[in-house]
Design a protein around this motif. Structure first.
Motif, PDB file in Angstrom:
ATOM      1  N   GLN A   4       8.633  16.625  -3.703  1.00 46.59           N
ATOM      2  CA  GLN A   4       7.331  16.535  -4.351  1.00 46.59           C
ATOM      3  C   GLN A   4       7.367  15.429  -5.398  1.00 46.59           C
ATOM      4  OE1 GLN A   4       6.259  19.884  -6.852  1.00 46.59           O
ATOM      5  NE2 GLN A   4       4.135  19.681  -6.218  1.00 46.59           N
ATOM      6  N   VAL A   5       6.294  14.665  -5.475  1.00 45.86           N
ATOM      7  CA  VAL A   5       6.173  13.634  -6.499  1.00 45.86           C
ATOM      8  C   VAL A   5       5.246  14.149  -7.595  1.00 45.86           C
ATOM      9  CG1 VAL A   5       5.390  11.295  -7.010  1.00 45.86           C
ATOM     10  CG2 VAL A   5       6.546  11.762  -4.862  1.00 45.86           C
ATOM     11  N   ALA A   6       5.700  14.013  -8.831  1.00 44.88           N
ATOM     12  CA  ALA A   6       4.891  14.340 -10.004  1.00 44.88           C
ATOM     13  C   ALA A   6       4.967  13.135 -10.934  1.00 44.88           C
ATOM     14  CB  ALA A   6       5.405  15.593 -10.688  1.00 44.88           C
ATOM     15  N   GLY A   7       3.882  12.415 -11.052  1.00 49.44           N
ATOM     16  CA  GLY A   7       3.888  11.182 -11.849  1.00 49.44           C
ATOM     17  C   GLY A   7       4.779  10.154 -11.185  1.00 49.44           C
ATOM     18  N   ASP A   8       5.778   9.670 -11.917  1.00 50.25           N
ATOM     19  CA  ASP A   8       6.728   8.680 -11.391  1.00 50.25           C
ATOM     20  C   ASP A   8       8.035   9.315 -10.938  1.00 50.25           C
ATOM     21  OD1 ASP A   8       4.964   6.639 -11.906  1.00 50.25           O
ATOM     22  OD2 ASP A   8       5.917   6.002 -13.767  1.00 50.25           O
TER      23      ASP A   8
ATOM     24  N   LEU B  98      18.310  18.404  -6.541  1.00 55.11           N
ATOM     25  CA  LEU B  98      18.857  17.097  -6.896  1.00 55.11           C
ATOM     26  C   LEU B  98      18.255  16.637  -8.221  1.00 55.11           C
ATOM     27  CD1 LEU B  98      18.652  15.267  -3.455  1.00 55.11           C
ATOM     28  CD2 LEU B  98      20.501  16.677  -4.367  1.00 55.11           C
ATOM     29  N   ALA B  99      18.940  15.726  -8.874  1.00 56.30           N
ATOM     30  CA  ALA B  99      18.387  15.129 -10.094  1.00 56.30           C
ATOM     31  C   ALA B  99      17.095  14.396  -9.732  1.00 56.30           C
ATOM     32  CB  ALA B  99      19.406  14.157 -10.692  1.00 56.30           C
ATOM     33  N   PRO B 100      16.089  14.463 -10.593  1.00 58.21           N
ATOM     34  CA  PRO B 100      14.833  13.748 -10.304  1.00 58.21           C
ATOM     35  C   PRO B 100      15.085  12.242 -10.144  1.00 58.21           C
ATOM     36  CG  PRO B 100      14.585  15.191 -12.204  1.00 58.21           C
ATOM     37  CD  PRO B 100      16.049  15.162 -11.862  1.00 58.21           C
ATOM     38  N   ILE B 101      14.310  11.636  -9.270  1.00 56.02           N
ATOM     39  CA  ILE B 101      14.435  10.198  -9.004  1.00 56.02           C
ATOM     40  C   ILE B 101      13.216   9.496  -9.587  1.00 56.02           C
ATOM     41  CG2 ILE B 101      14.477   8.417  -7.212  1.00 56.02           C
ATOM     42  CD1 ILE B 101      15.960  10.483  -5.447  1.00 56.02           C
ATOM     43  N   LEU B 102      13.464   8.541 -10.478  1.00 55.29           N
ATOM     44  CA  LEU B 102      12.402   7.734 -11.063  1.00 55.29           C
ATOM     45  C   LEU B 102      12.005   6.678 -10.043  1.00 55.29           C
ATOM     46  CD1 LEU B 102      10.663   7.030 -13.550  1.00 55.29           C
ATOM     47  CD2 LEU B 102      12.536   5.528 -14.282  1.00 55.29           C
TER      48      LEU B 102
ATOM     49  N   ASP C 283       0.806  -1.224   0.000  1.00 52.76           N
ATOM     50  CA  ASP C 283       0.000   0.000   0.000  1.00 52.76           C
ATOM     51  C   ASP C 283       0.845   1.284   0.000  1.00 52.76           C
ATOM     52  OD1 ASP C 283       0.957  -0.302   2.566  1.00 52.76           O
ATOM     53  OD2 ASP C 283      -0.924   0.241   3.537  1.00 52.76           O
ATOM     54  N   THR C 284       2.122   1.171  -0.384  1.00 56.15           N
ATOM     55  CA  THR C 284       3.000   2.339  -0.441  1.00 56.15           C
ATOM     56  C   THR C 284       2.491   3.317  -1.493  1.00 56.15           C
ATOM     57  OG1 THR C 284       4.915   1.064   0.265  1.00 56.15           O
ATOM     58  CG2 THR C 284       5.360   3.126  -0.884  1.00 56.15           C
ATOM     59  N   GLU C 285       2.410   4.580  -1.104  1.00 56.64           N
ATOM     60  CA  GLU C 285       1.969   5.657  -1.986  1.00 56.64           C
ATOM     61  C   GLU C 285       3.183   6.480  -2.421  1.00 56.64           C
ATOM     62  OE1 GLU C 285      -1.156   6.274  -3.019  1.00 56.64           O
ATOM     63  OE2 GLU C 285      -1.928   4.538  -1.919  1.00 56.64           O
ATOM     64  N   PRO C 286       3.118   7.139  -3.553  1.00 53.15           N
ATOM     65  CA  PRO C 286       4.235   7.981  -3.979  1.00 53.15           C
ATOM     66  C   PRO C 286       4.643   9.021  -2.931  1.00 53.15           C
ATOM     67  CG  PRO C 286       2.739   7.643  -5.802  1.00 53.15           C
ATOM     68  CD  PRO C 286       2.077   7.047  -4.591  1.00 53.15           C
ATOM     69  N   ASP C 287       3.684   9.583  -2.220  1.00 48.67           N
ATOM     70  CA  ASP C 287       4.018  10.573  -1.196  1.00 48.67           C
ATOM     71  C   ASP C 287       4.832   9.983  -0.055  1.00 48.67           C
ATOM     72  OD1 ASP C 287       2.956  12.731  -2.515  1.00 48.67           O
ATOM     73  OD2 ASP C 287       1.030  12.664  -1.464  1.00 48.67           O
ATOM     74  N   ASP C 288       4.775   8.664   0.138  1.00 50.82           N
ATOM     75  CA  ASP C 288       5.617   8.022   1.150  1.00 50.82           C
ATOM     76  C   ASP C 288       7.095   8.200   0.796  1.00 50.82           C
ATOM     77  OD1 ASP C 288       3.321   7.172   2.501  1.00 50.82           O
ATOM     78  OD2 ASP C 288       3.321   5.213   1.501  1.00 50.82           O
ATOM     79  N   TYR C 289       7.415   8.176  -0.494  1.00 50.94           N
ATOM     80  CA  TYR C 289       8.798   8.406  -0.939  1.00 50.94           C
ATOM     81  C   TYR C 289       9.201   9.860  -0.696  1.00 50.94           C
ATOM     82  CZ  TYR C 289       8.703   3.861  -3.223  1.00 50.94           C
ATOM     83  OH  TYR C 289       8.624   2.517  -3.464  1.00 50.94           O
ATOM     84  N   ALA C 290       8.274  10.781  -0.950  1.00 51.16           N
ATOM     85  CA  ALA C 290       8.556  12.195  -0.701  1.00 51.16           C
ATOM     86  C   ALA C 290       8.819  12.433   0.783  1.00 51.16           C
ATOM     87  CB  ALA C 290       7.400  13.060  -1.201  1.00 51.16           C
ATOM     88  N   ASP C 291       8.033  11.800   1.637  1.00 55.02           N
ATOM     89  CA  ASP C 291       8.224  11.938   3.083  1.00 55.02           C
ATOM     90  C   ASP C 291       9.574  11.367   3.514  1.00 55.02           C
ATOM     91  OD1 ASP C 291       5.699  13.084   3.216  1.00 55.02           O
ATOM     92  OD2 ASP C 291       4.728  11.265   3.994  1.00 55.02           O
TER      93      ASP C 291
END
Length: 127
Positions: free
Chosen positions: A98-102, A118-122, A53-61
């Motif tokens: 911030q997450v935008a798409g992937d 930083l360089a964007p992280i895919l 159930d990991t959400e993209p915002d979890d990576y941002a956090d």
């Protein structure tokens, strides 16, 4: 999506080139360690990024926590504001994620004119 271990390695790699001499990073499963020239090690957990159930915002956090810890450690180790130069060690640029798409975007300072971006992280693993 990236596993905790993959995310930690990519984030450390992205940030490492911007660190001052004597400060380094290492990724270990679900945590990132910040090492100082004096031998101190500070750690922060990335959270359970491997959960279904990991959400993209979890990576941002998780990235925000790492960037904030790195900033604290660098300022403490050097006695100066980081990144960038400010008059006071307590006058540091805000951390932004911030997450935008992937893609995960990470920066210090104003998003429109960051002190360091930083360089964007895919976030999707390419296997």
């Amino acid at each position: 999506m990236l596993t905790s271990a993959e995310f930690g390695r990519v984030l450390c790699s992205s940030l490492s080139g911007s660190l001052p001499a004597g400060v380094s990073l290492s990724a270990h499963d679900a945590r990132v360690d910040v090492h100082t020239a004096g031998g101190e090690v500070y750690s922060t957990a990335l959270g359970d990024l491997d959960a279904a159930d990991t959400e993209p915002d979890d990576y941002a956090d998780a990235a925000w926590n790492v960037l904030s810890l790195v900033q604290d450690v660098v300022c403490e180790a050097t006695g100066r504001s980081w990144p960038g130069e400010a008059r006071d060690v307590d006058d540091v640029p805000d951390v932004g994620t911030q997450v935008a798409g992937d893609l995960l975007q990470c920066w210090y300072g104003d998003e429109a004119q960051p002190v360091l971006r930083l360089a964007p992280i895919l976030l999707t693993a390419t296997r």
